[in-house]
Design a protein around this motif. Sequence first.
Motif, PDB file in Angstrom:
ATOM      1  N   UNK A   8       8.373   1.211 -47.647  1.00 41.04           N
ATOM      2  CA  UNK A   8       8.571   0.317 -46.497  1.00 41.04           C
ATOM      3  C   UNK A   8       8.672  -1.123 -47.006  1.00 41.04           C
ATOM      4  N   UNK A   9       7.826  -1.473 -47.978  1.00 42.30           N
ATOM      5  CA  UNK A   9       7.930  -2.816 -48.568  1.00 42.30           C
ATOM      6  C   UNK A   9       9.324  -3.013 -49.173  1.00 42.30           C
ATOM      7  N   UNK A  29       4.288  -5.072 -37.693  1.00 40.22           N
ATOM      8  CA  UNK A  29       2.824  -4.969 -37.752  1.00 40.22           C
ATOM      9  C   UNK A  29       2.320  -3.753 -36.988  1.00 40.22           C
ATOM     10  N   UNK A  30       3.005  -3.407 -35.895  1.00 40.90           N
ATOM     11  CA  UNK A  30       2.630  -2.177 -35.188  1.00 40.90           C
ATOM     12  C   UNK A  30       2.810  -0.989 -36.138  1.00 40.90           C
ATOM     13  N   UNK A  51      -1.591   2.717 -41.302  1.00 40.80           N
ATOM     14  CA  UNK A  51      -2.952   2.620 -41.840  1.00 40.80           C
ATOM     15  C   UNK A  51      -3.887   3.554 -41.074  1.00 40.80           C
ATOM     16  N   UNK A  52      -3.822   3.471 -39.746  1.00 44.39           N
ATOM     17  CA  UNK A  52      -4.722   4.315 -38.944  1.00 44.39           C
ATOM     18  C   UNK A  52      -4.462   5.787 -39.267  1.00 44.39           C
ATOM     19  N   UNK A  88       1.181   8.234 -38.856  1.00 46.07           N
ATOM     20  CA  UNK A  88       1.752   7.626 -40.057  1.00 46.07           C
ATOM     21  C   UNK A  88       3.281   7.714 -40.019  1.00 46.07           C
ATOM     22  N   UNK A  89       3.788   8.892 -39.625  1.00 40.86           N
ATOM     23  CA  UNK A  89       5.240   9.086 -39.604  1.00 40.86           C
ATOM     24  C   UNK A  89       5.900   8.190 -38.569  1.00 40.86           C
ATOM     25  N   UNK A  90       5.263   8.062 -37.398  1.00 38.27           N
ATOM     26  CA  UNK A  90       5.849   7.195 -36.372  1.00 38.27           C
ATOM     27  C   UNK A  90       5.918   5.761 -36.901  1.00 38.27           C
ATOM     28  N   UNK A  91       4.860   5.327 -37.560  1.00 34.16           N
ATOM     29  CA  UNK A  91       4.866   3.984 -38.132  1.00 34.16           C
ATOM     30  C   UNK A  91       6.004   3.819 -39.122  1.00 34.16           C
ATOM     31  N   UNK A  92       6.171   4.793 -39.998  1.00 36.19           N
ATOM     32  CA  UNK A  92       7.226   4.683 -41.006  1.00 36.19           C
ATOM     33  C   UNK A  92       8.602   4.664 -40.350  1.00 36.19           C
TER      34      UNK A  92
END
Lengths: 56, 580
Positions: free
Chosen positions: B94-95, B116-117, B123-124, B161-165
């Motif tokens: 992601x970075x 940030x979301x 992270x969560x 985690x997947x949704x964040x990615x």
Amino acid sequence: MADEPRTESALPLERIPFMQRLLDNPFMLLFIGVVVPTVVYILWGVMEITQIPLAK
Amino acid sequence: MTDAAIPANVLGTLAAKFRTCPATGLKVDLAAERLIKANAVAAVVFLMIGGIFGLLVALTRWPAVHLLSSDMFYLVLTAHGLDVLLLWIIFFEIAILYFASAIILSSRIAAPRWGWVAFALMIIGGVMTNIAVLQGDSSVMFTSYPPLKAQPHFYLGLILFAVGALIGCFIFLGTLVIAKEERTYEGSIPLVTFGALTACIIAVFTIASGAIILIPTFLWSVGYISHIDTLTYKLVWWGMGHSSQQINVSAHVAIWYLIGAVTVGAKPLSEKVSRGAFLLYIFFLQLASAHHLLVEPGLSSEWKIVNTSYMMYLAVLGSMVHGMTVPGSIEAAQRKNGYTHGVFEWLRKAPWGNPAFAGMFLSLVMFGFLGGISGVILGTEQLNIMMHNTIYVPGHFHATVVTGTTLAFMAVTYLVVPLIFQRQIIWPKLARLQPYLFGLGAAGISVFMMGAGTLGVARRHWDITFPASDVMLPHGYPPMASLMMGLNGLSAILAATGGALYIAITVGSILFGKKVDASNAAASLGPMPKKIVRDAVTKYGDAGTWHLPGTYVLVALFFTTFVLYYFVNWKYLSELWPMQ
Ligand code: HEM
Ligand SMILES: [Cu+2]
């Protein structure tokens, strides 16, 4: 293109080759990159699995 | 577009703040920079945790040491796969996505708040799944095949985690759109960004597959669904599990091009060829997921062979193109830099003392020779049967994902710390050593696990001695197998030392490194023959030469090794079932 010879000198309206247009279009690439494996790998695979007869 | 008409809080970032990078002159969006920092730091933290677990696993599989109890072994093995393969790699990716879009294109990043979301969700999710594993009731390996059932928060964490990615991927795509609209670049996106785009596209398919299968599995673990079909699970899960490795390949190939461009001024030999190779990835790479199902009786040979042979070889072709054009572009640049003597002066006089370059080149060579060749062997249906589910498999993928991806990511960190964190690397002497130390250790675990696997040692197995007191049918592997697992343990110690050094240097530099400013910016990137780092990265354009004798020798060497090893394996196979 041959049927519009006059625009050529005025503007750089060169016909962009198909491959370049494809490579410059992220959303088209995204579409292909999702559809190809979904069809060839997932859907085809699931179809085969559903055809396995159930044991009784 | 009339920017002034849109209230700033709708698009969030119309008032994006920039700084100018002293080393490259690029405009750097500060919001993007903060997101890159956060994701990179999270990645390194999970690498540390996962690396420790990896060492514990290797020490347990070393018969003479046999460190952990069986329960702990499977717990730790689950945590190892999860923390390194998912968390370290994907946070870092992601970075990279943010870097390859906002920074390289000098654009503002799309929707930084969503960034940030995404970060918070990742992270969560990552912490939640780790907690589930450490609580002890979720030692299902990171593949979590039903009917093995983990605690619900194991799956829920993965889903978050997947949704964040996935949000991160869309921020990348959004940034491409913004950069195009605001004309921050001309013509086509640079090759590094194109590589990142490839990674992003594969990531979307990957994450979608993951969601499709993990959501029902989560509901099953809670009790809402009574049954998950195991074969369907495997099929769809590997749409994620394998494709995610292809995100890694695309991302680390992009990094190879990036490091080559920055450290020696390498330009692609041919933009068309390199982009074509990435296109092969987009079309075909994900289909190779089927190699994980080569021994499943429920699927037809047609499905297996179309997906693994025909299509996979097209993707392998893409990798071989990169395998030639990356060293080729370095050779072309080095010859321009004046190293024209003989076949290999360009390589001998390359900036081997720069950890970014050294790590990149080691990653390139080992990914090709160790990971690539063994991958084709495993992906060949007939040969696969000899190694299926042996420790040859982890041997292969440590060559791809550790000596390939992880080492490339470590290498690029030596550029990211001065460019993005604006800190100099502390302990430059140790930093020079680090890629070699880690590379050697990682190569060792790959080769020795492959060696043991060739002798039949199973993967994911707590004990390989099978004493008569414990089992009904005692079985002994040849003593060579124990030797291999011992050498694997020693290599693991080496790799862990190299990994620990990487973490100490990175964290130390971020916290205590000297500030980078205009006076020391170029020097902070380590020794390199050329000091202009911008154009080769950000501009479209070919190197304009194919005079690459050194690269051709390397390629010939590669093919010879490949062909020999391929046929040796067919020979083994013929001995397995002699025809009389
Ligand atoms: C210090 C470095 C490392 C060491 C010593 C190490 C060692 C090992 C060993 C011995 C195994 C177990 C093989 C088995 O029993 O089946 C394993 C599994 C694995 N490793 Fe590593 N590893 C390291 C780093 C990494 C990294 C950086 C990655 C990913 C980026 C990685 C990904 C994996 C995965 C996915 C598995 C498979 C887990 C499973 O079968 O469920 N490892 N590792
Ligand atoms: Cu795979």
